[in-house]
Motif scaffolding. Structure first.
Motif, short mmCIF file in Angstrom:
data_model
loop_
_atom_site.label_atom_id
_atom_site.label_comp_id
_atom_site.label_asym_id
_atom_site.label_seq_id
_atom_site.Cartn_x
_atom_site.Cartn_y
_atom_site.Cartn_z
N ASP A 110 -14.50 17.05 7.67
CA ASP A 110 -14.21 17.43 9.06
C ASP A 110 -14.78 18.80 9.34
O ASP A 110 -14.61 19.74 8.55
N ARG A 111 -15.44 18.91 10.46
CA ARG A 111 -16.00 20.20 10.88
C ARG A 111 -15.00 20.91 11.76
O ARG A 111 -14.52 20.36 12.76
N VAL A 112 -14.67 22.15 11.41
CA VAL A 112 -13.72 22.95 12.18
C VAL A 112 -14.50 23.74 13.23
O VAL A 112 -15.36 24.57 12.90
N ALA A 113 -14.22 23.48 14.49
CA ALA A 113 -14.94 24.14 15.58
C ALA A 113 -14.52 25.60 15.68
O ALA A 113 -13.37 25.96 15.43
N ARG A 114 -15.47 26.45 16.04
CA ARG A 114 -15.13 27.85 16.31
C ARG A 114 -14.20 27.93 17.51
O ARG A 114 -14.36 27.19 18.49
#
Length: 544
Positions: A320-324
């Protein structure tokens, strides 16, 4: 997916290092203090700033370093149970000389206190340290030849006089043995940024070439012996955008190879994302990561089949990519600066600011001017988006026009816009704009608001909004509610729309004239010498 750039905003010259399941990237910080940024990841997708290791006077003092000097091209490695960091402290930019001094520091862990530096040499910049599998250690750097007209902004190939190799003796803390020039570079020229790694009995050397502008490239060569001779990659360049003018990632070059625990290949590189119509990279040089493959010929290639870097590449494993965050709000309730903030040059920050003098506030002590190379009270964070808004609240009671404090969009002493609170002898307390829109030939300060606009006593809110190449300042009397958003009706625009695009590497005299990045932050100066304090209640950075 890995979304490039993985480190947005000013994060150039990425050196990558893996220890077990942990990845670390070290990037250049130039004149910004503390020196070197180290980010950490366990998946190559999500990255967190964890350390700036050069943090005290015994390690680093850059007072007097010109703009775009200071810490160039660190190289991070791990061996013998320790982390090793080599870097250059550059003391001169323009003219024939560079005065580039190379050092090593070490630590048992990234988060630990790092050692005092051990001096290496001054023959050139962009050093790296290679740990061979026989236990020997080798130090590399480019060699600078001052006998050429290679000034800042106008690099010439003869000044970049090949890659030097010398053995490092850690027990003696010194270099030893002969100095060998092992690689002259390709016809592209301007060879720098060497990194060595070993695979299947080959020594592979990657270098940066073409300057750090639009002809930048990662060049690759290999040899059976560490001191050469080195044969060139079949395509010469592993990574470059110079033949892809429409690619989203431009100025691609200067990076390092890394393998995952299961042998997947990746390579970092710096890049820029230009804005039309002038192709200015307002976010500076950013860090990107490319997936690579080894072909049957024993050479490394980008997985996409071309040397032009991709915006998205596959990670080693699904994650999972954690958004800024879209909004980062800081209220200065701690006694240390929030992690994204830095200041300029000096190892004595107590003379510039305090988080204890007025609890819940950042107090800046007015020191030298916004153009100083020595002691400047400017606390700022990187611009990470082409469109953003920054807001702050300032409590400041100047008693002379020589005292100014406020909000700034800052690149260096010649490229800045600032909205400041000051005193006018007839109008009383005013807000004014200070602007300097280029290096040469005319780098004088201008005042788009003239004498300024009178404002009431007490705290005031200041804001700036950057939309691509345009900047607009705003102000209002301090709101009684919480930190508010960009849509509030009581914000009043101040002054004309300014050229935000000049706050870039390409602003002023052009792409090689400077190469750091844009910051937004809070400043105070007091050229009367009385160190007038200005209190800032909060700082909000909001992606628009």
């Amino acid at each position: 997916m890995i979304i490039n750039p993985i480190l947005p905003g000013f994060n150039p010259d990425p050196s990558i290092c893996r220890v077990g399941e942990d990845y670390y990237i070290a990037t250049s910080t130039f004149e910004w203090y503390p020196g070197v940024q180290i980010h950490h990841s366990r998946d190559l997708v999500n990255w967190t700033l964890v350390r700036r290791p050069l943090e005290r006077a015994s390690q680093l003092d850059m007072r007097g370093n010109p703009d775009s000097c200071g810490i160039w091209a660190p190289c991070l490695s791990h061996a013998d149970g320790r982390f090793w960091l080599v870097y250059t402290d550059v003391k001169r930019f323009d003219g024939n000389f560079k005065d580039a001094h190379n050092y090593i520091v070490t630590a048992p862990s990234i988060e630990a206190e790092w050692s005092d530096p051990v001096y290496m040499n001054s023959s050139g910049f962009d050093p790296s340290l290679f740990h061979d599998d026989d236990g020997r250690k080798w130090f590399l750097n480019m060699q600078w030849n001052h006998r050429t007209e290679s000034y800042g902004g106008s690099p010439k190939h003869p000044a970049f006089d090949g890659i030097l190799l010398q053995e490092w003796d850690p027990a003696a803390g010194a270099l030893k043995g002969p100095v060998r020039n092992i690689f002259a570079g390709s016809p592209l020229g301007l060879v720098e940024g060497p990194h060595l790694f070993k695979k299947n009995g080959w020594y592979y050397l990657t270098t940066a070439e073409g300057g750090t502008g639009y002809d930048h490239a990662v060049t690759m060569a290999r040899s059976r012996a560490i001191d050469g001779p080195y044969e060139m990659h079949p395509d010469t360049h592993l990574i470059t955008s110079k033949d892809g003018p429409d690619a989203a990632l431009q100025r691609a070059g200067h990076g390092q190879y890394v393998e995952t625990p299961d042998g997947k290949a990746y390579h970092t590189h710096l890049c820029g994302r230009p804005l039309a119509p002038k192709r200015r990279c307002t976010l500076g040089r950013e860090t990107a990561l490319q997936k690579c493959v080894w072909r049957d010929d024993g050479w490394l290639y980008l997985e996409n089949g071309t040397p032009v870097p991709a915006l998205e590449v596959a990670p080693p494993k699904p994650v999972d990519r954690v958004a800024r965050p879209a909004v980062i709000s800081r209220h200065f309730d701690d006694v240390v600066l929030p992690p994204e903030f830095q200041w300029l040059r000096t190892p004595e920050p107590d003379r510039l600011f305090s988080l204890a003098a007025r609890p819940g506030h950042l107090r800046l002590y007015g020191r030298e001017s916004l153009g100083s190379w020595f002691e400047q009270s400017l606390v700022a964070r990187r611009q990470e988006d082409h469109r953003f808004r920054a807001e702050t609240r300032i409590d400041f009671a100047p008693d002379t026009y020589q005292q100014v404090a406020g909000l700034t969009h800052y690149y260096n002493r010649h490229k800045l816009h600032a909205l400041g609170v000051t005193l006018h002898e007839k109008l009383g307390r005013v807000i004014t704009i200070l602007s300097c829109a280029g290096d040469y030939p005319d780098s004088r300060l201008s005042f788009p608001l003239g004498p300024g606009i009178a404002v009431p006593d007490g705290p005031v809110d200041l804001a700036m909004e950057v939309i691509d190449n345009d900047l607009r300042f705003f102000w209002r009397p301090a709101a009684t509610d919480a930190v508010s958003g960009a849509g509030d009706v009581d914000w009043q625009p101040v002054g004309p729309v300014l050229d935000a695009g000049v706050i870039s590497d390409e602003g002023g005299r052009g792409e090689h004239g400077s190469f750091t990045g844009a910051f937004c932050g809070m400043f105070a100066f007091d050229t009367s010498g009385r160190a007038k304090g200005a209190d800032f209640d909060f700082f909000v950075y909001r992606r628009v």
